[in-house]
Structure formats: structure tokens, C-alpha cells
Write an enzyme that holds these catalytic residues in place. Structure first.
Site, PDB file in Angstrom:
ATOM      1  N   GLY A 284      70.801  88.260  11.308  1.00  0.00           N
ATOM      2  CA  GLY A 284      70.784  86.740  10.608  1.00  0.00           C
ATOM      3  C   GLY A 284      70.902  86.474   9.261  1.00  0.00           C
ATOM      4  O   GLY A 284      70.420  87.284   8.588  1.00  0.00           O
ATOM      5  N   ARG A 285      71.340  85.476   8.995  1.00  0.00           N
ATOM      6  CA  ARG A 285      71.221  84.780   7.759  1.00  0.00           C
ATOM      7  C   ARG A 285      69.974  85.149   6.900  1.00  0.00           C
ATOM      8  O   ARG A 285      70.075  85.435   5.867  1.00  0.00           O
ATOM      9  CB  ARG A 285      71.825  83.278   7.575  1.00  0.00           C
ATOM     10  CG  ARG A 285      73.218  83.246   7.609  1.00  0.00           C
ATOM     11  CD  ARG A 285      73.713  81.884   7.782  1.00  0.00           C
ATOM     12  NE  ARG A 285      75.380  81.704   7.887  1.00  0.00           N
ATOM     13  CZ  ARG A 285      75.870  80.668   7.669  1.00  0.00           C
ATOM     14  NH1 ARG A 285      75.117  79.416   7.494  1.00  0.00           N
ATOM     15  NH2 ARG A 285      77.051  80.543   7.830  1.00  0.00           N
ATOM     16  N   ASP A 286      68.782  84.470   7.776  1.00  0.00           N
ATOM     17  CA  ASP A 286      67.570  84.789   7.038  1.00  0.00           C
ATOM     18  C   ASP A 286      67.194  86.155   6.641  1.00  0.00           C
ATOM     19  O   ASP A 286      66.758  86.583   5.579  1.00  0.00           O
ATOM     20  CB  ASP A 286      66.485  84.037   8.121  1.00  0.00           C
ATOM     21  CG  ASP A 286      66.706  84.666   9.289  1.00  0.00           C
ATOM     22  OD1 ASP A 286      67.663  85.281   9.901  1.00  0.00           O
ATOM     23  OD2 ASP A 286      65.293  84.582  10.208  1.00  0.00           O
ATOM     24  N   ARG A 383      69.691  78.652  11.475  1.00  0.00           N
ATOM     25  CA  ARG A 383      71.066  78.488  11.848  1.00  0.00           C
ATOM     26  C   ARG A 383      72.221  79.346  11.789  1.00  0.00           C
ATOM     27  O   ARG A 383      72.267  80.405  10.984  1.00  0.00           O
ATOM     28  CB  ARG A 383      71.666  77.040  10.936  1.00  0.00           C
ATOM     29  CG  ARG A 383      72.851  76.668  11.603  1.00  0.00           C
ATOM     30  CD  ARG A 383      73.586  75.188  10.536  1.00  0.00           C
ATOM     31  NE  ARG A 383      73.603  75.918   9.401  1.00  0.00           N
ATOM     32  CZ  ARG A 383      74.820  76.261   9.119  1.00  0.00           C
ATOM     33  NH1 ARG A 383      76.016  76.399   9.898  1.00  0.00           N
ATOM     34  NH2 ARG A 383      75.257  76.472   7.572  1.00  0.00           N
TER      35      ARG A 383
END
Length: 553
Positions: A284-286, A383
Site C-alpha cells: 500500500g502507498r502508506d 486510497r
């Protein structure tokens, strides 16, 4: 110094749409098609909206093995299960039809030699959902949407900034507008107002956003009595250009990692194996942002406080074909990414939170609607890449449907001269001061405060310090002196930006866990008891109030 006009123009419309990105344009198309009179307000030229900056693609279950159910589940899991499940389900199910709409408007998506769509799997996708047009998908979408807007003859005002919304009783009834080039002022009466102003990247020192993304939509909502949710959830894109300085923050699309780009530290080590050994660069981006941040913090970054993104192993021609804009952006500064590794670092990218809306874009305030990034909460705590420009198409259409129905049953409102004069007085106070700080000085302090204290890694100590700085800056912003129309707009944006920043830090202090984009070093674990949403609104005393609510299923 620009002379401010002494007369205020008057206009009226059924539906006033503030914001000219993908969500706002889609709402305008739908409302117009259904018989409503619409006026679009664009801060820049119509074709320059931030949607045009989107690179990697648009998520949709349009080709096997992807299905709407899988798109829904990936969205919920990617958002760490605090998404609005109802909105996410509608979003995933309706997206294929919205792609067909875009194609009718003239948008050209990439296809394979057999004529089928070219799709690929971005971070945290269990099947290929990402449909694209090169690495300029947003620009291609805007081209098609604008063709349809112009075919329908929808009126619009460019280079126009909304200084505030007007409310009479419990109903939003219009807005005060200012032309950012001439200073011309206009009051628009409207039966319904759709806020489609996008995010607030300008609050952060390093960001991937257009300069016009100053976060005023959130502030207007708070002023009007609307509820916001998930404001603490600010996404940092893992890969923004880090070098040279003039390119810092420029987006390097997720398509690079989705097609085999490798992240390396200064020692040449593929460090994602240490953090996310299963998904590696496609976590994930996070997760990828924090991994890069940690590598840099622990001294394994480059001399420019970055890490490397490597595509030098790609076969000949793949760079030019798949990521032409990324290639061109680097070639402009003498870096040939076919032979040299890119230097990247995280950049503030997207705000997951915003207006609490129904599935039709309605807020808790009559006559006020919101769509796109300024609304919530399809995305939860993180997101998925490709979901934002998609979401705007689904809910832009839905807001267009509902407003076109709503305006048939209400009369055109009046806006009192008292309200107009009060706004004129507020605006002109910035120009009439003998002295005061320059807007650029205050803006620079906001960027540093948010980046340093309300960024990728947070602590209670840092958040409290950030909150204290924001309060000081709110006082300082009241004393800003503007000397021309452009500085006047910047002064007004700063006031709204600080209100939005206050909502972010207030919510971030409440969430005492780490979830998705919100990482608390003092609460590093995700907690089941925090599988909830935080809403924020203005109380009767004008102060921000928060309340924790169950996730909408």
C-alpha cells in the site's frame, strides 16, 4: 496595486459547481443533461484542473479476472476497513458504466492488439483494475469531459475564486466570487451548490498537487455547518521526484512500480524486502511511504534525502511506451531514466477525508453538495492508486442527478445586501491595512508546520506543537496585508487553509492508533477499537468539535 472594482456583478443559476476537475465536470454534464441550468467555477483555465495531473490510471472492474466485488473488497481492505462500505459498493458496481460514458465523450484508453483493454494491477490490487491512457490518464479524461461540457454549452467562469459560500437560514444559497486576474467581483444566487474543489496539497512543503489545491472547500463546509470526517487521513505518495530541487514533489506514477520498477537505497539494496516481503514495491502507498521515510531517516538514503527508483533493467522501448510523461520530466533536467536511476521521496498527495455525504453527494446542510476529493469516504484510511479520479465520475454523476431533481422543487433564493456587504468588508480589509505580513511569508510557515508536525510520522508531542503553531498562524493571518488581486486571493486562501489544517490536526490528536496514512509513533499498532470514523464540525461556540462514530456499512 490593482484597484478593486466598486460594483458587484449579480448572476443566478440552478446549480453552482465550484471546481472544474473530473468530479465537477461530470456533475455539470449530468445536471445539464437533465435540464438544470449550471454554472462552473474554475480557479484556473478550465483545462488546467488538478485531475489533469493524474498519471497512472483509473480503477475499474472492466476486464476479467477483475470483478466489481473484488474492486469493492480491495478498496475496503486497502482502506483498512474504515471506508464507508455503502459508498464503496456503489462506486465499484457503477464504475464500468462510467468508463463507457467517458468513451462516449471521446476519451481513448489503452488497448491491446486484440482490441481488449490494457489493464494492470497497482498496489494492493488482487486483480488488474487499472485502466489507463499512457501515463497521462487524467489529462486524457479532462480532454473528453471538456469536449462534452462544450458540446452541451455549459457556462463557466475561469480564473475565478470563490471567497465564501452564503447561507440564509439553514440553506446554502450561493457564493461570492472574485476574478483572480481583474479583481472583478460577482455574487451568484443558486438553488444548489456543489463543492468540487479538490484537496489541500498546498498546505504541505512537498506535495504532488496543483498550486490551486489550497483546501478551501473543507473550510467552507465547516463555516456552513457541514460535518467533515476522516480529516486526519492525509496520504503521502511514495514516489515524488526528489532531485533536482525545481522538480521536488513532481509525481512519479505508481505505474512505474506496477510494471516492475524497483526501489533501492544508497547501497543498492532492494529494501522493500525488509518491510513488505510479500508485496514488495506493490504494498500500500502508506506502507511504501513509511518504508522510504525510514530508510532515509536511518541514513540509507541518497545525498538528496531520497531513495532510488530503478527501471534501467526494463527492455528497450518500455519506458517511452509505458511512462512517457515520467521519462520527459526527467529528460528535461538531463536524467535519462533508461540509464540512470530516479531519485524519489514521499510527497503529500491526497486527502482521504472531507464532507460527510450520502450516496447522492448530499451533505447535512440543505442546498449543499460535495463530490470528489473534498468529500468522503470511499477510501478509508488509505486510497488505492487509481480510485480517486474514478470516484469523481461515479459521485459527480450522482450529485448531478440529485441536484437536477432538487432545484425543480425550490425557488431561487435571495442573498441579503447585509451578507454581501459583510463579505466585501472582510475582503477589502486585507487591501486597506497600512502594514502586515506578506501572504507568501505566512504560507511558507504553514507548509513547514504541516510537513514537520502533521506529516508521515506523527506523535502527540508533534501534533500539539503543530496545533499551537496553527493557532499562532491564524492570528498572524488576520493581519496580512495584500497589495494586489493575486495577494488578496492568497490571503483569503490562507485563512481557509488554516481552518482546514486545524481540522486535520484536531482529528489526528483524537485517533490514538496507527491506521493507513495516519501513523502515530507513540501508538504504532492498529487497534480494533479504533475501527471507527472521526467526524469534526463547528460547535455553537464556533470551536471545532469531534465525535467518534461507527463505520457506515
Amino acid at each position: 496595486m490593482s484597484t478593486q472594482p466598486t460594483t458587484v456583478q449579480k448572476r443566478e443559476t440552478d446549480v453552482l459547481i465550484i471546481g472544474s476537475g473530473g468530479a465537477g465536470l461530470r456533475a455539470a454534464i449530468e445536471a445539464t443533461t437533465r435540464g438544470a441550468n449550471v454554472l462552473i467555477i474554475a480557479k484556473e483555465e478550465l483545462r488546467e484542473a488538478h485531475t489533469g495531473w493524474a498519471m497512472g490510471g483509473i480503477n475499474v472492474a472492466i476486464k476479467e479476472p477483475a470483478t466489481p466485488q473484488q474492486h469493492f473488497e480491495d478498496t475496503i481492505n486497502g482502506g483498512w476497513r474504515i471506508n464507508n462500505f455503502k459508498l464503496a459498493k456503489i462506486f465499484a458496481e457503477e464504475m464500468p458504466d462510467r468508463i463507457h460514458d467517458l468513451e462516449r465523450y471521446g476519451v481513448l484508453f489503452d488497448r491491446l492488439p486484440d482490441g481488449t483493454y490494457f489493464t494492470w494491477a497497482s498496489g494492493k490490487q488482487s486483480a488488474p483494475l487499472n485502466l489507463c491512457a499512457g501515463d497521462y490518464t487524467g489529462r486524457e479524461m479532462m480532454r473528453g469531459l471538456l469536449l462534452e461540457v462544450k458540446r452541451l454549452g455549459v457556462p463557466y467562469l475561469e480564473h475565478t475564486y470563490a471567497t465564501r459560500l452564503f447561507k440564509q437560514g439553514d440553506r446554502v444559497v450561493g457564493a461570492f466570487l472574485m476574478n483572480s486576474l481583474t479583481g472583478e467581483q460577482t455574487v451568484v444566487r443558486a438553488k444548489a451548490v456543489i463543492v468540487a474543489t479538490g484537496g489541500g496539497g498546498a498546505m504541505y512543503r512537498v506535495n504532488t498537487n496543483a498550486p490551486s489545491n489550497t483546501g478551501e472547500g473543507y473550510a467552507w463546509g465547516l463555516d456552513m455547518g457541514a460535518e467533515m470526517v476522516d480529516m486526519e487521513l492525509v496520504q503521502f505518495h511514495p514516489t515524488g521526484m526528489a532531485w533536482p530541487p525545481e522538480k521536488r514533489g513532481t509525481l512519479v506514477t505508481e505505474k512505474v512500480r506496477g510494471n516492475g520498477g524497483i526501489l533501492k537505497n544508497k547501497h543498492g539494496e532492494r529494501f522493500m524486502a525488509r518491510y513488505q516481503p510479500q508485496r514488495m514495491e506493490l504494498a500500500g502507498r502508506d506502507e511504501v511511504s513509511r518504508a522510504i521515510y525510514q530508510e532515509i531517516q536511518e541514513g540509507r538514503g541518497t545525498e538528496h534525502n531520497a531513495v532510488y527508483l530503478d527501471v534501467t533493467h526494463w527492455e528497450e522501448g518500455k519506458v517511452e511506451k509505458l511512462i512517457p510523461d515520467v521519462f520527459a520530466a526527467h529528460m528535461e533536467v538531463g536524467i535519462d531514466i533508461r540509464k540512470q536511476m530516479m531519485e524519489i521521496s514521499p510527497s503529500m498527495h491526497h486527502m482521504m477525508g472531507g464532507f460527510v455525504i450520502t450516496e447522492w453527494g448530499e451533505t447535512n446542510v440543505e442546498g449543499l453538495y460535495a463530490v470528489g476529493e473534498v468529500s468522503c469516504s470511499v477510501h478509508g484510511a488509505n486510497r488505492l492508486g487509481g480510485n480517486s479520479i474514478a470516484e469523481g465520475q461515479v459521485f459527480g454523476r450522482r450529485a448531478g442527478i440529485r441536484t437536477s431533481e432538487y432545484v425543480k422543487g425550490v425557488s431561487m433564493p435571495e442573498i441579503s445586501e447585509q451578507l454581501i456587504n459583510a463579505e466585501l468588508q472582510r475582503i477589502h480589509s486585507y487591501l486597506q491595512r497600512e502594514q502586515g505580513p506578506k501572504p507568501a511569508e505566512v504560507l511558507s510557515k504553514i507548509k513547514d508546520t504541516m510537513w514537520n508536525y502533521v506529516g508521515i510520522i506523527r506523535t502527540e508531542e508533534g501534533l500539539l506543537k503543530g496545533q499551537e503553531e496553527i493557532k499562532k498562524l491564524q492570528q498572524e493571518a488576520q493581519q496580512i496585508k495584500a497589495t494586489n488581486t493575486q495577494e488578496l486571493q492568497a490571503s483569503l486562501e490562507i485563512r481557509d487553509m488554516l481552518e482546514t489544517a486545524e481540522a486535520i490536526v484536531t482529528s489526528a490528536l483524537v485517533r490514538k492508533e496507527s491506521r493507513g496514512a495516519h501513523f502515530r509513533a507513540d501508538y504504532p499498532q492498529m487497534s480494533e477499537e479504533w475501527e471507527k470514523n472521526i467526524r469534526v464540525f463547528r460547535g455553537e461556540d464556533g470551536k471545532l468539535v469531534t465525535r467518534v462514530v461507527p463505520v457506515t456499512k
